[in-house]
Design a protein around this motif. Structure first.
Motif, PDB file in Angstrom:
ATOM      1  N   UNK A   1       8.095  -1.948   4.007  1.00 26.31           N
ATOM      2  CA  UNK A   1       9.189  -1.631   3.092  1.00 26.31           C
ATOM      3  C   UNK A   1      10.490  -1.368   3.839  1.00 26.31           C
ATOM      4  N   UNK A   2      10.373  -0.800   5.032  1.00 29.38           N
ATOM      5  CA  UNK A   2      11.567  -0.526   5.840  1.00 29.38           C
ATOM      6  C   UNK A   2      12.272  -1.828   6.197  1.00 29.38           C
ATOM      7  N   UNK A   3      11.476  -2.812   6.635  1.00 29.66           N
ATOM      8  CA  UNK A   3      12.056  -4.119   6.962  1.00 29.66           C
ATOM      9  C   UNK A   3      12.675  -4.755   5.718  1.00 29.66           C
ATOM     10  N   UNK A   4      11.984  -4.641   4.574  1.00 26.46           N
ATOM     11  CA  UNK A   4      12.517  -5.184   3.320  1.00 26.46           C
ATOM     12  C   UNK A   4      13.841  -4.527   2.954  1.00 26.46           C
TER      13      UNK A   4
ATOM     14  N   UNK B   1       0.852  -1.192   0.000  1.00 22.34           N
ATOM     15  CA  UNK B   1       0.000   0.000   0.000  1.00 22.34           C
ATOM     16  C   UNK B   1       0.886   1.239   0.000  1.00 22.34           C
ATOM     17  N   UNK B   2       0.244   2.398  -0.084  1.00 24.40           N
ATOM     18  CA  UNK B   2       0.986   3.654  -0.189  1.00 24.40           C
ATOM     19  C   UNK B   2       1.742   3.994   1.091  1.00 24.40           C
ATOM     20  N   UNK B   3       1.374   3.361   2.206  1.00 19.95           N
ATOM     21  CA  UNK B   3       2.025   3.659   3.480  1.00 19.95           C
ATOM     22  C   UNK B   3       3.244   2.790   3.737  1.00 19.95           C
ATOM     23  N   UNK B   4       3.604   2.000   2.745  1.00 19.33           N
ATOM     24  CA  UNK B   4       4.798   1.183   2.900  1.00 19.33           C
ATOM     25  C   UNK B   4       4.552  -0.126   3.613  1.00 19.33           C
ATOM     26  N   UNK B   5       3.294  -0.547   3.737  1.00 19.04           N
ATOM     27  CA  UNK B   5       2.982  -1.825   4.362  1.00 19.04           C
ATOM     28  C   UNK B   5       2.900  -2.909   3.281  1.00 19.04           C
ATOM     29  N   UNK B   6       3.461  -4.092   3.586  1.00 16.29           N
ATOM     30  CA  UNK B   6       3.418  -5.231   2.678  1.00 16.29           C
ATOM     31  C   UNK B   6       2.183  -6.049   3.033  1.00 16.29           C
ATOM     32  N   UNK B   7       1.193  -6.030   2.150  1.00 21.75           N
ATOM     33  CA  UNK B   7      -0.062  -6.723   2.421  1.00 21.75           C
ATOM     34  C   UNK B   7       0.038  -8.215   2.112  1.00 21.75           C
TER      35      UNK B   7
ATOM     36  N   UNK C   1      20.855   0.964  -0.756  1.00 22.95           N
ATOM     37  CA  UNK C   1      19.421   0.881  -0.479  1.00 22.95           C
ATOM     38  C   UNK C   1      18.731   2.224  -0.652  1.00 22.95           C
ATOM     39  N   UNK C   2      19.377   3.296  -0.237  1.00 19.24           N
ATOM     40  CA  UNK C   2      18.788   4.616  -0.389  1.00 19.24           C
ATOM     41  C   UNK C   2      18.662   4.998  -1.863  1.00 19.24           C
ATOM     42  N   UNK C   3      19.703   4.681  -2.658  1.00 17.86           N
ATOM     43  CA  UNK C   3      19.631   5.010  -4.092  1.00 17.86           C
ATOM     44  C   UNK C   3      18.523   4.213  -4.771  1.00 17.86           C
ATOM     45  N   UNK C   4      18.352   2.934  -4.396  1.00 19.43           N
ATOM     46  CA  UNK C   4      17.281   2.122  -4.967  1.00 19.43           C
ATOM     47  C   UNK C   4      15.927   2.697  -4.577  1.00 19.43           C
ATOM     48  N   UNK C   5      15.761   3.100  -3.302  1.00 22.51           N
ATOM     49  CA  UNK C   5      14.474   3.637  -2.831  1.00 22.51           C
ATOM     50  C   UNK C   5      14.133   4.943  -3.553  1.00 22.51           C
ATOM     51  N   UNK C   6      15.133   5.818  -3.734  1.00 24.72           N
ATOM     52  CA  UNK C   6      14.879   7.081  -4.417  1.00 24.72           C
ATOM     53  C   UNK C   6      14.451   6.847  -5.866  1.00 24.72           C
ATOM     54  N   UNK C   7      15.148   5.938  -6.561  1.00 21.82           N
ATOM     55  CA  UNK C   7      14.804   5.666  -7.941  1.00 21.82           C
ATOM     56  C   UNK C   7      13.442   4.995  -8.038  1.00 21.82           C
ATOM     57  N   UNK C   8      13.126   4.078  -7.090  1.00 24.58           N
ATOM     58  CA  UNK C   8      11.822   3.399  -7.065  1.00 24.58           C
ATOM     59  C   UNK C   8      10.701   4.412  -6.853  1.00 24.58           C
ATOM     60  N   UNK C   9      10.908   5.338  -5.910  1.00 25.94           N
ATOM     61  CA  UNK C   9       9.889   6.362  -5.611  1.00 25.94           C
ATOM     62  C   UNK C   9       9.685   7.270  -6.822  1.00 25.94           C
TER      63      UNK C   9
END
Length: 975
Positions: free
Chosen positions: A392-395, A366-372, A406-414
């Motif tokens: 997503x934080x745990x992932x 979901x948009x809040x970063x929860x893995x459903x 990890x930060x570069x991947x998250x920025x590009x993903x976002x």
């Protein structure tokens, strides 16, 4: 009350019938989905086999091994490739078979060891061009356990693309896939079990989920006579809904579905007790509805009475209608709620079934970063459970231990999600490196998409490209190796394309190709004709003729433009592509050195022909394998023929012409040469001339080539007509025999003369002595002088006869030739001369390394004795005699010197020294017969040497020298 019971029964039956229909439909859907999944999986396996079948690198390795199955290096390389395929594609075994079914190579796992190939499947594959599958079957591994396997057969074709050279037999391990097919499924209301089975003789074979977590499934066998068993009913051909008692002994409701093109079927079953529990729930629900109706009726009745009392009967009836309508809506709402719950449960079941059976890892966020939700493939690929990565934080903390990465991947993903959401732009797949739970790192392509109607949720898919990246890396390394190989090749490489629209261009040219032509890659890519500007117009015209050919092309040309005049050779082969273009792939070689060598060989060949012509020699070449004999015209002319007259020339031509007595001798000498006992073959033979006479031939030859075992293959040689020489030799032999006979007669005469004349001389000498004694008193001085002269003459005559006898005996009465130390003969001669040496008080000096020679011992001793004796005899009275003996090597002989300080010799008198009875000094002063040096010369001549003398004049001494041939070590050891 009866009406109430009828209502309850009717509602219950209606609900149960609806439930039964829904369960049956649900089981049917489940079995159809599993059958579709099986078909999809089988098509994917066929696709894998087709990829392997068309893999050019694997095809090349298989073709090379099929041509050379005994090559250990090719076998090891192909074995490593098969082992890699087994670990990648989960195969039990990979076999390589010849077109006749012979196993060329087999690589197995523990389970697959011992699997045999499906001969029918292999033969069917050889008749087609694509991969073919077999049906699932049970195999037994080396550990005794049973498992399943499936065969795939893929034909491998030769370079022509139509002739099969081998078959690739793949034994697939379906365990991981069947784990998805056969399983327990728990829905909100039911527990189901999915299994597969098939008929096997009078039994049914069942593959059911295993209760052991370490096992994928269990194999069961049940008799077909157990008719209550749903699997037995399915094996008997009953498809669709089935009721019975399963292999666990539980009553079940089942649905069976056959697998397409297979003897197997899928059976989905649900326990009947679960169905009965749902039926009881329906009955209780019906009772609850009746109770609600009764309560509402009581309330309505009470309300009716109170209303009737207050407002009257009409108003009460209106209220009753409203209450009834309200009750109807309540019941309808209850039914819709129940139906929605059932649909929701069914949708959830289908969603989980589809997601869990998907081979692609999927996560719902979901948009809040929860893995459903994460599917089974996600857990199997990365090893993480949903509890490991709830957010997503745990992932991020688990999958990307490197915080900056990890930060570069998250920025590009976002950023890409924002483009997807705001601009509705397609989500570009993101390549990321993910650390799995077991610590391994995998490379995946991550994609995202928002779910329609659920704007708060989006689904992420992860495609594992680790193997692809490894293959790309291997291909890149292989490409680099190929580039290095091309750079190291001594030839230039090119690809030239002729398009269907008439355009022409170079697809590829190597660096060496450009260097050989003196052009750049950019220039020939832009203008193909610029590659040949350094050649003559005739060469260019002949080169471009290949465009009209459809077969192998070969061309040679010489560059005429400075600074080089090199020769180039081009060879190319065409290939017509599917789009109609013709691509020429070829090589270009610098053959300047070869042309120089060919020109030199041509010159040498012509020179050899000139020499052969000048020497009048016939030549021959013999192929000992076929017996063919190749000769020149001179060979035939020597025998009086032409080559045409000799017809088909072979070794039999030689055997027909050679003299029978010489043929066996020639064969013996040939065998000695073949065995390596002689460096060459040489034999003098007689050939039958065309005129019928015999001619003499010197036949010489040598083996040119031999096979690996040393057996001669070809031989070449010459024929020289030596008839004239043999005739001259015959005449010379006759003359030599006559001379030898004359010499023997002369020696006998000399011996007889010297021996027979001595007796009369001794008588003359004796009688002169008697006369002197008897007439001693009456002889005067004159007569005594005359008597003395007569006596001395007789003595001198006898001495000359003895010397002549000794001279005649040199070379025929001495010891035979033998290998000896030359110092032995010298020492023996000095012992004989020791009284004379002592009398003259002479000094004898010996220098040099005295050699071993081949000589007659007594003759060599006599030679030293005469030379040293002369040095002692012809000395000056006022000078102490000094004699120096030395030896030194010179080329192929030894040079011996005897140097003295005696009276010397006038240079003009040296030519008389070695003649018989020639004296240079008065006999009154120096005794001698004048034969000593003549004997020395004859001894040296007998030993194939030379003798001479050097002197600066009278009183200067002289040096006598002579030579003896050197003896090689082989001769010395032989003697």
């Amino acid at each position: 009350m009866v009406a109430l019971l009828l209502i309850i029964s009717t509602i219950t039956m209606s609900l149960n019938a609806s439930l039964h229909s829904k369960v049956s439909q649900h089981l049917a859907n489940m079995s159809a989905e599993r059958a579709d999944l099986f078909g999809l999986w089988l098509n994917e396996r066929l696709g894998d086999a087709t990829v392997l079948q068309r893999d050019p690198f694997l095809n090349k390795a298989i073709l090379e091994y099929a041509r050379s199955p005994d090559n250990t290096t090719l076998e090891n390389n192909l074995t490593d490739r098969f082992q890699g395929l087994i670990s990648t594609y989960s195969y039990h075994q990979i076999s390589l078979l010849s077109p006749v079914g012979k196993t060329l190579l087999k690589v197995s796992t523990d389970v697959g060891d011992g699997l045999t190939e499906n001969e029918q499947l292999v033969q069917r594959a050889l008749l087609g061009t694509s991969s073919l599958p077999s049906d699932l079957y049970v195999v037994e591994g080396r550990n005794g356990g049973l498992t399943l396997s499936l065969d795939l057969a893929a034909p491998v074709f030769g370079p022509d693309g139509t002739t099969p050279v081998a078959v690739l037999a793949l034994h697939v391990d379906p365990a991981s896939f069947l784990r998805k097919i056969i399983s327990f499924n728990e829905t909100l209301q039911n527990k189901e079990e999915i299994l597969i089975g098939r008929k096997q003789d009078d039994h049914v074979l069942i593959i059911a989920p295993s209760q052991d977590k370490n096992a994928s499934f269990q194999l069961l066998r049940r008799p077909l006579s157990q008719v209550t068993l749903p699997a037995a009913q399915s094996a008997a051909g009953h498809w669709g809904s089935i009721t019975g008692i399963d292999y666990r002994g539980d009553p079940v409701f089942a649905y069976s579905h056959p697998l397409e093109n297979s003897q197997w079927f899928i059976l989905v079953k649900s326990p009947q007790n679960e169905l009965r529990a749902l039926q009881w729930e329906n009955m209780l629900l019906a009772l609850c509805v009746i109770a609600v109706i009764l309560i509402l009726a009581a309330l309505l009745y009470t309300n009716y009475r109170s209303t009737r009392r207050r407002q009257g009967l009409e108003v009460a009836l209106d209220d009753q209608r409203e209450q009834a309508e309200l009750l109807r809506k309540l019941i309808a709402s209850e039914r819709e709620l129940r139906h929605s719950q059932e649909q929701l449960a069914h949708s959830e079941l289908r969603f989980r079934a589809v997601m869990d059976n998907s081979p692609v890892p999927v996560a719902l966020l979901d948009r809040n970063g929860m893995v459903a939700y994460i599917n089974l493939a996600f857990e199997q690929t990365f090893g993480y459970q949903h509890s490991d990565v709830p957010t997503l934080t745990a992932w991020r903390s688990n999958a990307y231990p490197d915080a900056s990465y990890g930060q570069s991947v998250e920025e590009e993903w976002t950023r890409r999600l924002r483009l997807l959401e705001q601009e509705n732009a397609p989500f570009q797949p993101l390549e990321v490196h993910v650390r799995c739970k077991d610590g391994t790192v995998k490379t995946v392509l991550a994609e995202a998409a928002y779910l329609a109607g659920l704007e708060n949720l989006y689904v992420s898919t992860f495609y594992d490209i680790t193997n692809r990246k490894q293959i790309e890396a291997e291909l890149s390394a292989l490409s680099a190796e190929y580039a290095q190989v091309i750079r190291s090749l001594p030839v230039g490489i090119f690809r030239y394309r002729i398009c269907t629209d008439g355009r022409e261009r170079f697809d590829y040219v190597s660096d060496l190709w450009c260097e050989q032509l003196g052009v750049t890659r950019q220039s020939v890519m832009a203008d193909p004709a610029s590659a040949l500007r350094a050649f003559s117009s005739e060469d260019v015209t002949s080169f471009w003729t290949f465009r009209r050919q459809k077969e192998h092309f070969h061309w040679q040309g010489q560059m005429v433009a400075p600074p080089t005049h090199r020769w180039l050779e081009v060879e190319a082969t065409p290939q017509i592509l599917e789009n109609g273009d013709t691509v020429w792939s070829g090589i270009q070689s610098d053959i300047s050195l070869r042309r120089q060598i060919e020109e030199a060989l041509t010159f040498e060949r012509q020179s050899l022909l000139n020499i052969l012509w000048a020497t009048d020699v016939g030549t021959w070449e013999w192929d000992m394998h076929t017996g063919a004999l190749r000769i020149n015209e001179r060979w035939a002319t020597i025998a009086g023929y032409t080559r045409a007259e000799l017809g088909e020339i072979s070794i039999e031509t030689w055997n027909r012409l050679v003299h029978p007595e010489d043929g066996s001798r020639s064969e013996k000498l040939l065998k000695q040469h073949f065995l390596g006992e002689t460096n060459y073959y040489e034999c003098e033979v007689r050939l039958r001339h065309k005129s019928g006479r015999w001619i003499w031939i010197l036949d010489r030859g040598k083996v040119i080539t031999r096979d690996k075992q040393g057996v001669p293959l070809t031989m070449a040689g010459t024929h020289l007509d030596i008839t004239s020489r043999k005739q001259a030799e015959a005449i010379l032999t006759q003359q030599r025999e006559e001379l030898s006979r004359s010499n023997n007669e002369l020696e006998q005469f000399a011996y007889a003369v010297s021996h027979d004349l001595r007796q009369p001389l001794r008588m003359v000498h004796s009688y002169i002595q008697l006369l002197e004694r008897r007439l001693q008193d009456i002889l005067n001085d004159d007569t005594r002088g005359m008597m003395g002269y007569a006596r001395e003459g007789a003595i001198r005559m006898e001495t000359m006869l003895v010397s002549l006898l000794e001279y005649s005996r040199v070379g025929r009465s001495g010891e035979p030739m033998a290998i000896m130390d030359s110092t032995d003969a010298l020492n023996e001669a000095l012992r004989f001369l020791q009284p004379a040496i002592g009398e003259a008080n002479a000094r004898i000096t010996i220098s040099g390394d005295w050699p071993t020679v081949q000589a007659s011992r007594d003759e060599l001793t006599r030679l030293f004795q005469n030379l040293v004796g002369n040095a002692l005899k012809y000395r000056l009275e006022d000078r102490v005699p000094e004699v120096t003996l030395s030896v030194q090597p010179e080329e192929d002989h030894w040079l011996f010197r005897v140097q003295d300080n005696g009276i010397g010799i006038a240079p003009e008198q040296t030519s008389r020294l070695f003649k018989v009875f020639q004296r240079l000094q008065s006999k009154d002063k120096y005794e001698g017969s004048g034969v000593g040096l003549a004997i020395c010369k004859k001894i040296v001549d007998h030993h194939n040497g030379q003798i001479g003398v050097e002197s600066h004049g009278e009183g200067e001494g002289c040096t006598f020298f002579f030579t003896l041939p050197m003896v090689d070590s082989a001769t010395a050891s032989h003697l």
